[in-house]
Motif scaffolding. Structure first.
Motif, mmCIF file in Angstrom:
data_model
loop_
_atom_site.group_PDB
_atom_site.id
_atom_site.type_symbol
_atom_site.label_atom_id
_atom_site.label_comp_id
_atom_site.label_asym_id
_atom_site.label_seq_id
_atom_site.Cartn_x
_atom_site.Cartn_y
_atom_site.Cartn_z
ATOM 1 N N TRP A 78 0.264 -9.393 4.655
ATOM 2 C CA TRP A 78 -0.012 -8.438 3.578
ATOM 3 C C TRP A 78 1.109 -8.419 2.531
ATOM 4 O O TRP A 78 1.109 -7.589 1.639
ATOM 5 N N VAL A 79 2.047 -9.380 2.639
ATOM 6 C CA VAL A 79 3.217 -9.411 1.760
ATOM 7 C C VAL A 79 3.270 -10.704 0.953
ATOM 8 O O VAL A 79 3.748 -10.719 -0.179
ATOM 9 N N TYR A 80 2.796 -11.821 1.502
ATOM 10 C CA TYR A 80 2.840 -13.109 0.822
ATOM 11 C C TYR A 80 1.519 -13.823 1.051
ATOM 12 O O TYR A 80 0.611 -13.313 1.702
ATOM 13 N N GLY A 81 1.390 -15.009 0.475
ATOM 14 C CA GLY A 81 0.146 -15.760 0.573
ATOM 15 C C GLY A 81 -0.746 -15.560 -0.628
ATOM 16 O O GLY A 81 -0.541 -14.665 -1.463
ATOM 17 N N SER A 82 -1.757 -16.433 -0.728
ATOM 18 C CA SER A 82 -2.675 -16.435 -1.866
ATOM 19 C C SER A 82 -3.906 -17.236 -1.485
ATOM 20 O O SER A 82 -3.926 -17.901 -0.439
ATOM 21 N N PRO A 83 -4.952 -17.223 -2.314
ATOM 22 C CA PRO A 83 -6.084 -18.105 -2.031
ATOM 23 C C PRO A 83 -5.676 -19.576 -1.919
ATOM 24 O O PRO A 83 -6.272 -20.322 -1.153
ATOM 25 N N GLU A 111 4.852 -4.145 -3.295
ATOM 26 C CA GLU A 111 4.473 -3.567 -4.592
ATOM 27 C C GLU A 111 3.210 -2.721 -4.463
ATOM 28 O O GLU A 111 3.073 -1.688 -5.139
ATOM 29 N N HIS A 112 2.300 -3.149 -3.598
ATOM 30 C CA HIS A 112 1.017 -2.457 -3.432
ATOM 31 C C HIS A 112 0.725 -2.312 -1.936
ATOM 32 O O HIS A 112 0.018 -3.130 -1.345
ATOM 33 N N PRO A 113 1.276 -1.282 -1.297
ATOM 34 C CA PRO A 113 1.106 -1.135 0.147
ATOM 35 C C PRO A 113 -0.286 -0.635 0.516
ATOM 36 O O PRO A 113 -1.140 -0.381 -0.352
ATOM 37 N N PHE A 114 -0.511 -0.471 1.829
ATOM 38 C CA PHE A 114 -1.753 0.085 2.356
ATOM 39 C C PHE A 114 -2.099 1.354 1.587
ATOM 40 O O PHE A 114 -1.235 2.178 1.332
ATOM 41 N N PRO A 115 -3.381 1.526 1.191
ATOM 42 C CA PRO A 115 -4.565 0.711 1.516
ATOM 43 C C PRO A 115 -5.019 -0.219 0.378
ATOM 44 O O PRO A 115 -6.197 -0.541 0.286
ATOM 45 N N GLY A 203 5.463 -5.471 8.417
ATOM 46 C CA GLY A 203 4.605 -4.318 8.684
ATOM 47 C C GLY A 203 5.102 -3.059 8.003
ATOM 48 O O GLY A 203 4.307 -2.270 7.473
ATOM 49 N N VAL A 204 6.406 -2.855 7.992
ATOM 50 C CA VAL A 204 6.976 -1.694 7.309
ATOM 51 C C VAL A 204 6.675 -1.746 5.813
ATOM 52 O O VAL A 204 6.370 -0.721 5.189
ATOM 53 N N MET A 205 6.743 -2.934 5.237
ATOM 54 C CA MET A 205 6.426 -3.068 3.805
ATOM 55 C C MET A 205 4.980 -2.670 3.533
ATOM 56 O O MET A 205 4.680 -2.011 2.527
ATOM 57 N N TYR A 206 4.083 -3.102 4.405
ATOM 58 C CA TYR A 206 2.660 -2.804 4.199
ATOM 59 C C TYR A 206 2.357 -1.331 4.453
ATOM 60 O O TYR A 206 1.608 -0.702 3.708
ATOM 61 N N PRO A 212 0.681 4.302 11.567
ATOM 62 C CA PRO A 212 -0.076 3.142 12.037
ATOM 63 C C PRO A 212 -1.208 3.498 12.988
ATOM 64 O O PRO A 212 -2.069 2.652 13.254
ATOM 65 N N HIS A 213 -1.222 4.727 13.477
ATOM 66 C CA HIS A 213 -2.237 5.136 14.447
ATOM 67 C C HIS A 213 -3.508 5.592 13.727
ATOM 68 O O HIS A 213 -3.888 6.779 13.759
ATOM 69 N N GLN A 214 -4.156 4.633 13.073
ATOM 70 C CA GLN A 214 -5.438 4.889 12.421
ATOM 71 C C GLN A 214 -6.244 3.597 12.431
ATOM 72 O O GLN A 214 -5.679 2.498 12.438
ATOM 73 N N PRO A 215 -7.578 3.707 12.443
ATOM 74 C CA PRO A 215 -8.420 2.524 12.634
ATOM 75 C C PRO A 215 -8.203 1.425 11.607
ATOM 76 O O PRO A 215 -8.277 0.238 11.945
ATOM 77 N N LEU A 216 -7.940 1.762 10.353
ATOM 78 C CA LEU A 216 -7.787 0.739 9.324
ATOM 79 C C LEU A 216 -6.458 -0.015 9.426
ATOM 80 O O LEU A 216 -6.275 -1.031 8.763
ATOM 81 N N LEU A 217 -5.562 0.471 10.272
ATOM 82 C CA LEU A 217 -4.301 -0.223 10.496
ATOM 83 C C LEU A 217 -4.194 -0.817 11.897
ATOM 84 O O LEU A 217 -3.514 -1.816 12.092
ATOM 85 N N SER A 218 -4.871 -0.211 12.847
ATOM 86 C CA SER A 218 -4.790 -0.672 14.234
ATOM 87 C C SER A 218 -6.171 -0.684 14.890
ATOM 88 O O SER A 218 -6.424 -0.002 15.881
ATOM 89 N N PRO A 219 -7.090 -1.481 14.338
ATOM 90 C CA PRO A 219 -8.445 -1.482 14.896
ATOM 91 C C PRO A 219 -8.509 -1.974 16.342
ATOM 92 O O PRO A 219 -9.424 -1.595 17.080
ATOM 93 N N ALA A 220 -7.558 -2.786 16.770
ATOM 94 C CA ALA A 220 -7.596 -3.297 18.140
ATOM 95 C C ALA A 220 -7.479 -2.193 19.173
ATOM 96 O O ALA A 220 -7.925 -2.354 20.312
ATOM 97 N N VAL A 221 -6.875 -1.063 18.782
ATOM 98 C CA VAL A 221 -6.683 0.023 19.743
ATOM 99 C C VAL A 221 -7.393 1.312 19.346
ATOM 100 O O VAL A 221 -7.517 2.223 20.179
ATOM 101 N N LEU A 222 -7.886 1.401 18.112
ATOM 102 C CA LEU A 222 -8.414 2.690 17.652
ATOM 103 C C LEU A 222 -9.790 2.635 16.998
ATOM 104 O O LEU A 222 -10.411 3.683 16.815
#
Length: 319
Positions: A78-83, A111-115, A203-206, A212-222
């Protein structure tokens, strides 16, 4: 399966890095340099366009295409990368399925964190639907953070009352911002790319202070995955994020979702990027293409998959 191939890939990913925390700019440049080494299929047409107000890369097979659209989300914590950094994956899916793909250049942290990223990916999906594309003709796909977005975009779309796509494919997805999976510790040192410290830093940047305990951030557990489309989760045994996939698959089964957990031994994070170099990568992409071909159908109800761009904002990229 070649032990020599796996050893070469592992050695490439373990090349020494500068000591100490790197700047965001250095992280982005280093990731781009790594991903430019990946092999991209030749028979593709690449066009820069926009989708839902965000830049996107339209990828088409050069020899005609089948009905179907892959909405692709690149990785990079969520910090680097591109198409462009994901083009070996997007291009191989397009080449193997005959579908078109739109790879979304969503906004990045810090620059543009969650969400922000999820807002952009949902906006891109809404734009496809508004242009007349049948959701049964759409699949979400992505790698790493983008694999996580393939899942969380489904959650956000469902909560917004949008029809869900026909399928989800996630390569080594990041699905747990709480970092509570056992593999976060048991695969430390085995994973040639990630350490817990590195994953937690991006993760802290994002998160930017979000719980972090919300479905849109931790769907594997929530997350409640009720009503989700069929999912394919591909992951390697040498990954810190292995348990992100295993736990999401368990939640999906419990919710009555058609899910395939595809675990490959002895390979690293997003090993599919090494198509043409690693036999396991090509075989995994073949399985993903079969999965998509069996589940994606439908038709265009009217209009184009993305709005036509003006010549100033739409140019062909070299394939």
């Amino acid at each position: 399966m070649s032990k020599e191939q796996r050893a070469r890939v592992d050695a490439l990913l373990r090349q020494p890095q500068p000591e100490g925390p790197r700047s965001v700019e250095a992280l982005r440049a280093g990731f781009e340099a790594l991903m430019t080494q990946m092999i991209v299929p030749d028979a593709l047409r690449l066009t820069r366009t926009t989708l839902g107000g965000r830049p996107a890369l339209h990828v088409e097979p050069d020899n005609g295409r089948r009905a179907g659209t892959i909405l692709y989300f690149h990785g990079g914590g969520w910090v680097y990368g591109s198409p462009e950094t994901a083009l070996s994956l997007t291009g191989n899916l397009v080449a193997r399925t005959g579908f078109e793909a739109y790879s979304v250049d969503y906004r990045l942290a810090p620059e543009h964190p969650f969400p922000a990223a999820i807002e952009d990916t949902v906006g891109a999906y809404r734009a496809l639907l508004d242009s007349g594309v049948d959701p049964s003709a759409v699949a979400f796909a992505g790698e790493s953070a983008g694999g996580g977005l393939a899942v969380t975009t489904c959650l956000a779309a469902r909560d917004a009352g949008l029809p869900l796509p026909a399928a989800v494919v996630a390569f080594s997805p990041g699905l747990d911002a709480t970092r509570t999976g056992e593999s976060m510790d048991t695969k430390e040192g085995v994973d040639p790319i990630f350490t817990r410290e590195a994953v937690e830093r991006t993760g802290v940047m994002y998160l930017a202070g979000a719980d972090p305990h919300q479905p849109l951030l931790s769907p594997a557990v929530l997350a409640d995955l009720t009503g989700f489309p069929p999912m394919l989760l591909q992951v390697g045994t040498n990954e810190l994020l292995l348990d992100d996939s295993t736990r999401l698959a368990a939640r999906a089964r419990a919710a009555g979702v058609d899910v395939i957990l595809d675990v490959t031994a002895g390979v690293p994070h997003v090993f599919q990027s090494f198509a043409g170099v690693l036999d396991e990568a090509d075989e995994a992409l073949d399985r993903a293409a079969v999965f998509l071909g069996q589940r994606v159908g439908g038709r265009v109800l009217g209009g184009r998959a993305a709005r036509a761009s003006s010549p100033a904002e739409n140019r062909s990229a070299e394939s």
